[in-house]
Design an enzyme around this catalytic site. Structure first.
Site, PDB file in Angstrom:
ATOM      1  N   HIS A 174      41.570  37.627  38.360  1.00 47.21           N
ATOM      2  CA  HIS A 174      41.581  36.143  38.297  1.00 47.21           C
ATOM      3  C   HIS A 174      41.121  35.756  36.894  1.00 47.21           C
ATOM      4  O   HIS A 174      41.790  36.071  35.919  1.00 47.21           O
ATOM      5  CB  HIS A 174      40.674  35.630  39.423  1.00 47.21           C
ATOM      6  CG  HIS A 174      40.775  34.163  39.706  1.00 47.21           C
ATOM      7  ND1 HIS A 174      41.749  33.353  39.203  1.00 47.21           N
ATOM      8  CD2 HIS A 174      39.997  33.349  40.484  1.00 47.21           C
ATOM      9  CE1 HIS A 174      41.572  32.112  39.640  1.00 47.21           C
ATOM     10  NE2 HIS A 174      40.501  32.080  40.420  1.00 47.21           N
ATOM     11  N   HIS A 177      52.006  36.781  38.201  1.00 52.30           N
ATOM     12  CA  HIS A 177      51.256  35.705  38.853  1.00 52.30           C
ATOM     13  C   HIS A 177      51.736  35.602  40.283  1.00 52.30           C
ATOM     14  O   HIS A 177      52.915  35.776  40.557  1.00 52.30           O
ATOM     15  CB  HIS A 177      51.505  34.375  38.125  1.00 52.30           C
ATOM     16  CG  HIS A 177      50.474  33.355  38.420  1.00 52.30           C
ATOM     17  ND1 HIS A 177      50.526  32.560  39.527  1.00 52.30           N
ATOM     18  CD2 HIS A 177      49.340  33.029  37.758  1.00 52.30           C
ATOM     19  CE1 HIS A 177      49.470  31.770  39.534  1.00 52.30           C
ATOM     20  NE2 HIS A 177      48.725  32.034  38.476  1.00 52.30           N
ATOM     21  N   ASP A 195      46.502  33.890  30.775  1.00 52.05           N
ATOM     22  CA  ASP A 195      45.499  34.760  30.156  1.00 52.05           C
ATOM     23  C   ASP A 195      46.031  35.644  29.038  1.00 52.05           C
ATOM     24  O   ASP A 195      45.259  36.311  28.362  1.00 52.05           O
ATOM     25  CB  ASP A 195      44.868  35.659  31.227  1.00 52.05           C
ATOM     26  CG  ASP A 195      44.009  34.848  32.169  1.00 52.05           C
ATOM     27  OD1 ASP A 195      43.286  33.971  31.667  1.00 52.05           O
ATOM     28  OD2 ASP A 195      44.079  35.077  33.381  1.00 52.05           O
TER      29      ASP A 195
HETATM   30  N1  ACO Z   1      51.745  44.841  35.379  1.00 56.65           N
HETATM   31  C1  ACO Z   1      52.570  45.712  35.984  1.00 56.65           C
HETATM   32  N2  ACO Z   1      53.075  45.545  37.225  1.00 56.65           N
HETATM   33  C2  ACO Z   1      52.708  44.448  37.870  1.00 56.65           C
HETATM   34  C3  ACO Z   1      51.850  43.478  37.307  1.00 56.65           C
HETATM   35  C4  ACO Z   1      51.364  43.708  36.012  1.00 56.65           C
HETATM   36  N3  ACO Z   1      50.559  42.841  35.407  1.00 56.65           N
HETATM   37  N4  ACO Z   1      51.668  42.489  38.193  1.00 56.65           N
HETATM   38  C5  ACO Z   1      52.371  42.809  39.267  1.00 56.65           C
HETATM   39  N5  ACO Z   1      53.010  43.987  39.084  1.00 56.65           N
HETATM   40  C6  ACO Z   1      53.928  44.647  40.000  1.00 56.65           C
HETATM   41  C7  ACO Z   1      53.187  45.327  41.142  1.00 56.65           C
HETATM   42  O1  ACO Z   1      52.863  46.645  40.834  1.00 56.65           O
HETATM   43  C8  ACO Z   1      54.178  45.200  42.259  1.00 56.65           C
HETATM   44  O2  ACO Z   1      55.164  46.178  42.069  1.00 56.65           O
HETATM   45  P1  ACO Z   1      55.814  46.938  43.347  1.00 56.65           P
HETATM   46  O3  ACO Z   1      56.547  45.872  44.085  1.00 56.65           O
HETATM   47  O4  ACO Z   1      56.670  47.995  42.765  1.00 56.65           O
HETATM   48  O5  ACO Z   1      54.648  47.484  44.131  1.00 56.65           O
HETATM   49  C9  ACO Z   1      54.835  43.851  42.024  1.00 56.65           C
HETATM   50  O6  ACO Z   1      54.726  43.633  40.604  1.00 56.65           O
HETATM   51  C10 ACO Z   1      54.170  42.688  42.760  1.00 56.65           C
HETATM   52  O7  ACO Z   1      52.770  42.729  42.440  1.00 56.65           O
HETATM   53  P2  ACO Z   1      51.628  42.207  43.389  1.00 56.65           P
HETATM   54  O8  ACO Z   1      50.352  42.821  42.969  1.00 56.65           O
HETATM   55  O9  ACO Z   1      52.058  42.372  44.815  1.00 56.65           O
HETATM   56  O10 ACO Z   1      51.648  40.659  43.061  1.00 56.65           O
HETATM   57  P3  ACO Z   1      50.507  39.645  43.427  1.00 56.65           P
HETATM   58  O11 ACO Z   1      51.167  38.331  43.550  1.00 56.65           O
HETATM   59  O12 ACO Z   1      49.692  40.121  44.570  1.00 56.65           O
HETATM   60  O13 ACO Z   1      49.560  39.714  42.154  1.00 56.65           O
HETATM   61  C11 ACO Z   1      48.517  39.297  40.101  1.00 56.65           C
HETATM   62  C12 ACO Z   1      49.457  38.738  41.183  1.00 56.65           C
HETATM   63  C13 ACO Z   1      47.186  39.709  40.744  1.00 56.65           C
HETATM   64  C14 ACO Z   1      48.227  38.173  39.111  1.00 56.65           C
HETATM   65  C15 ACO Z   1      49.183  40.503  39.410  1.00 56.65           C
HETATM   66  O14 ACO Z   1      50.401  40.110  38.831  1.00 56.65           O
HETATM   67  C16 ACO Z   1      48.267  41.164  38.390  1.00 56.65           C
HETATM   68  O15 ACO Z   1      47.460  42.022  38.755  1.00 56.65           O
HETATM   69  N6  ACO Z   1      48.410  40.776  37.069  1.00 56.65           N
HETATM   70  C17 ACO Z   1      47.523  41.303  36.067  1.00 56.65           C
HETATM   71  C18 ACO Z   1      46.194  40.578  36.120  1.00 56.65           C
HETATM   72  C19 ACO Z   1      46.308  39.164  35.578  1.00 56.65           C
HETATM   73  O16 ACO Z   1      46.899  38.915  34.545  1.00 56.65           O
HETATM   74  N7  ACO Z   1      45.694  38.220  36.320  1.00 56.65           N
HETATM   75  C20 ACO Z   1      45.640  36.832  35.918  1.00 56.65           C
HETATM   76  C21 ACO Z   1      46.364  35.961  36.907  1.00 56.65           C
HETATM   77  S1  ACO Z   1      46.407  34.329  36.348  1.00 56.65           S
HETATM   78  C22 ACO Z   1      44.874  33.722  36.699  1.00 56.65           C
HETATM   79  O17 ACO Z   1      44.148  34.106  37.563  1.00 56.65           O
HETATM   80  C23 ACO Z   1      44.447  32.664  35.855  1.00 56.65           C
END
Ligand code: ACO
Length: 446
Positions: free
Chosen positions: A285, A324, A380
């Site tokens: 987050h 996201h 971010d």
């Molecule tokens: N890098 C690589 N792969 C990713 C990323 C990433 N940053 N984010 C998601 N994926 C992939 C996952 O591995 C998954 O792949 P799969 O279907 O092969 O298993 C798919 O994309 C979906 O990912 P989820 O984790 O299910 O998506 P979710 O909606 O739960 O997560 C999140 C969203 C937590 C923001 C995620 O994209 C992440 O971890 N990003 C990196 C952390 C980040 O930047 N957070 C800031 C969010 S914005 C904020 O809070 C202000």
């Protein structure tokens, strides 16, 4: 299932057909069909409880870990269309607010539902400004932290501690009390954040200067040394104000959901917002901007970006600042932030990590792995670069997110409190553990 229209399909426009705003569901276990009302493209989960095999059955529930497709409230504060990359506060596009409004004006909008008139804004700014000072005992409290304590830890604890200084805050259904706690929370956030920062440096605390703007005063409390009067650089002051606007609210994210959930127990707003701040601290987050910058430093050079992307695609690590839960398009905030980044770099010199970030973005936006999963830069991805160029240490990044988010949290909290449909938040579970079993004395256990 009969011919009921799935919610994901476009609605029929044939007004002559007997269109009903209901969902018909046939339970193939019993052959019974149920008609469930549909309002705002939503069914009420409680209506599923009518679906039962027999009288002793508890009734159907929906299973939705992490609330992927569950609306927990009705809100009128922030609108996001993640597919189109749209963000609006109270109907106003984020791009217009970032260009024309100030952070305090935006905070007023979030909390009151309308933009302030000139006199309302003057009064609002006066109240916030006159609640920036913190009790001297809080200084002593901060002094108790270890020299290398993370400022987010200090911020969370100090916000919670405010509850002990303002016991009147427990009168949550008194509008005057809520107003006062709102001034205190928004007013004191920059002061606690700046004092936490100065504590880690072993530098004396700088008291608020009420003649400065909200971001200007924050810069003063952070960076003032021996000057008799601190004059914030207007470019940095403006950049910080825009960053504050962009971070002010984001509908039902993890920390907003936390303040609503914790606040639903009717605890005071200081304890509830300390919990929200804790939620924001997590690397998925508000901690993501710190993680994104660490990642760029770890990559080290533009040449090493393809190798890093390979590791991301192999599932070894994540591209922090990408992806996201809601945005499946470019985060509109990231677009604005990218522009501010260049303004700050023009003043402070280009951040050497920028080239690495741009290369990550270039590759990711073309790569099938990211395209297929609709992973775009989020808010971010570039904020860390700006904050670093402005002179903030990485540990302050989530703090810079928390300061403006306070206005969104308080707006979400108050909306929850005044919503007569809301009760103490208490989800259900699907229990798949053991059935009853008898206690086994320790000597008989294998
Ligand atoms: N890098 C690589 N792969 C990713 C990323 C990433 N940053 N984010 C998601 N994926 C992939 C996952 O591995 C998954 O792949 P799969 O279907 O092969 O298993 C798919 O994309 C979906 O990912 P989820 O984790 O299910 O998506 P979710 O909606 O739960 O997560 C999140 C969203 C937590 C923001 C995620 O994209 C992440 O971890 N990003 C990196 C952390 C980040 O930047 N957070 C800031 C969010 S914005 C904020 O809070 C202000």
């Amino acid at each position: 299932m009969d011919s009921a229209i799935p919610m994901t399909q476009p609605k029929t426009t044939d007004s002559s057909s007997a269109r009903r705003d209901t969902l018909s569901v046939t339970d193939n276990r019993t052959g019974k069909t149920y008609e469930i009302p549909v309002t705002n493209d939503t069914i009420r989960a409680n209506d599923l409880r009518k679906i039962r095999v027999d009288e002793s059955d508890f009734g159907m529930m929906s299973y939705d870990p992490a609330f992927n497709n569950t609306a927990s409230c009705i809100s009128r504060i922030t609108f996001i269309d993640g597919d189109k990359g749209i963000l609006r506060y109270r109907g106003y596009p984020i791009e217009e607010l970032a260009e024309k409004a100030t952070y305090l004006e935006t905070a007023y909008l979030l909390l009151h539902g309308e933009l302030p008139t000139e006199s309302q804004l003057r009064e609002w700014q006066h109240h916030i400004t006159h609640h920036t000072f913190i009790h001297e005992s809080i200084k002593k409290f901060l002094d108790g932290f270890h020299y290398d304590a993370h400022p987010m830890g200090m911020l969370i604890s100090t916000i919670a501690a405010l509850s002990t200084f303002y016991p009147d805050a427990k009168h949550i259904f008194d509008p005057e009390s809520r107003k006062k706690q709102t001034y205190r929370l928004i007013g004191k956030m920059p002061t606690i954040a700046a004092f936490s920062y100065r504590h880690t440096l072993g530098m004396p605390y700088v008291y608020p200067d009420n003649d400065l703007s909200y971001p200007g005063n924050f810069l003063n409390m952070l960076f003032r040394t021996s000057e008799t009067r601190y004059r914030p650089n207007p470019t940095l002051e403006k950049a910080l104000d825009i960053l504050f606007i962009l971070h002010a609210d984001h509908e039902q994210n993890c920390s907003a959901n936390t303040i609503r959930g914790v606040g639903s127990s009717h605890v005071d707003p200081f304890c509830a917002s300390a919990a929200a701040t804790a939620a924001l601290y997590g690397p998925l987050h508000g901690g993501a901007n710190e993680e994104a910058l660490r990642m760029l430093m770890e990559i080290g050079s533009v040449q090493k970006v393809p190798e890093f992307i390979k590791r991301v695609k192999a599932g070894e690590t994540r591209l922090m600042g990408f992806g996201h839960r809601i945005y499946k398009n470019y985060d509109p905030r990231a677009r604005i932030i990218k522009r501010i980044a260049y303004e700050v770099f023009d003043l402070m010199g280009k951040n050497p990590l920028l080239e690495i970030a741009l290369e990550c973005e270039r590759i990711a936006l073309e790569d099938e792995y990211f395209v297929k999963r609709k992973l775009y830069p989020n808010v971010d991805f570039y904020t860390g670069l700006i904050y670093q160029s402005m002179g903030f240490p990485m540990t302050m990044f989530p703090v810079l997110f928390a300061i403006p988010r306070m206005s969104g949290w308080v707006a979400q909290w108050e909306e929850m409190l005044l919503d007569t449909e809301q009760k103490i938040a208490r989800p259900r579970q699907i229990y798949l553990g053991h059935d009853t079993r008898s206690y086994v004395p320790i000597e008989q256990r294998s």
